[in-house]
Design a protein around this motif. Sequence first.
Motif, PDB file in Angstrom:
ATOM      1  N   GLY A 152      20.333  61.936  27.746  1.00 55.03           N
ATOM      2  CA  GLY A 152      20.469  60.809  28.658  1.00 55.03           C
ATOM      3  C   GLY A 152      19.822  60.968  30.009  1.00 55.03           C
ATOM      4  O   GLY A 152      19.897  60.059  30.846  1.00 55.03           O
ATOM      5  N   ALA A 153      19.174  62.124  30.264  1.00 55.25           N
ATOM      6  CA  ALA A 153      18.487  62.296  31.548  1.00 55.25           C
ATOM      7  C   ALA A 153      17.331  61.314  31.661  1.00 55.25           C
ATOM      8  O   ALA A 153      16.662  61.008  30.681  1.00 55.25           O
ATOM      9  N   ARG A 154      17.092  60.813  32.869  1.00 54.31           N
ATOM     10  CA  ARG A 154      15.961  59.918  33.117  1.00 54.31           C
ATOM     11  C   ARG A 154      14.672  60.694  33.310  1.00 54.31           C
ATOM     12  O   ARG A 154      13.582  60.151  33.179  1.00 54.31           O
ATOM     13  N   GLY A 155      14.792  61.960  33.688  1.00 58.07           N
ATOM     14  CA  GLY A 155      13.593  62.734  33.928  1.00 58.07           C
ATOM     15  C   GLY A 155      13.890  64.206  34.060  1.00 58.07           C
ATOM     16  O   GLY A 155      15.046  64.618  34.197  1.00 58.07           O
ATOM     17  N   CYS A 156      12.828  65.022  33.997  1.00 57.68           N
ATOM     18  CA  CYS A 156      12.918  66.471  34.187  1.00 57.68           C
ATOM     19  C   CYS A 156      11.770  66.901  35.099  1.00 57.68           C
ATOM     20  O   CYS A 156      10.622  66.558  34.842  1.00 57.68           O
ATOM     21  N   VAL A 157      12.115  67.648  36.137  1.00 63.93           N
ATOM     22  CA  VAL A 157      11.114  68.135  37.088  1.00 63.93           C
ATOM     23  C   VAL A 157      11.097  69.649  37.047  1.00 63.93           C
ATOM     24  O   VAL A 157      12.153  70.293  37.044  1.00 63.93           O
TER      25      VAL A 157
END
Length: 214
Positions: A101-106
């Motif tokens: 469910g994460a919107r993004g990964c940095v």
Amino acid sequence: MSADAGRVAVLGDCPLLRHGVARVLEAAGGPAFVLGAGSVDEVTAALEHGEALAGDVLLVDLRLSPGCLAEVVARLSGLGFAVLVLSSGPPDDARAALRAGARGCVSRRAGERELLAAIRLVADGCSYVSADLAVGAVPDAAPPCHVTDRERQVLELVAHGETDHGIAVRLGISEHTVHSHLDRLRDKIGSRRRADLTRFALTHDLITATSVPG
């Protein structure tokens, strides 16, 4: 999205990281830093007391196994946060977080500019994944296509979260012209997504602070 829109909370093991993100956001003029928490329970309590709100971007930096991190992401996403995970693991770890469910990964190797761009994209309802988390390390290389000076300016403002109208105002051109520049850029990189435009610009170091008109 303008640079001063949105709210950001940070959940992380390291107090220095939480403080550092707050300083970066303050220096950039937004989004607003609203919470630094060291545990999921602190985030939940802040939500109950109105210190954090559903819809806030929640930057998560926890040293957990991929499975445990995915469980945390699923819980926080279920509470309504737009979760953005900091990761130094392989691409599979990022994919696990995104599936949860994460919107993004940095990437933890990302600089301030990329972190701000990712936060603003996620706050605006987009997704973002650092290039090294998506496809492995990206070597230094010239961009695979020619980008004009005006296209660089457009890319800079896209990375800063500006809308097409905002870009037109900042550059003193019509929205139609902005659309034309964006269409050409999308044709060049082979993607229609703003997150991909931002990642392309950051990967190839096409944008600098001095390229944005005052």
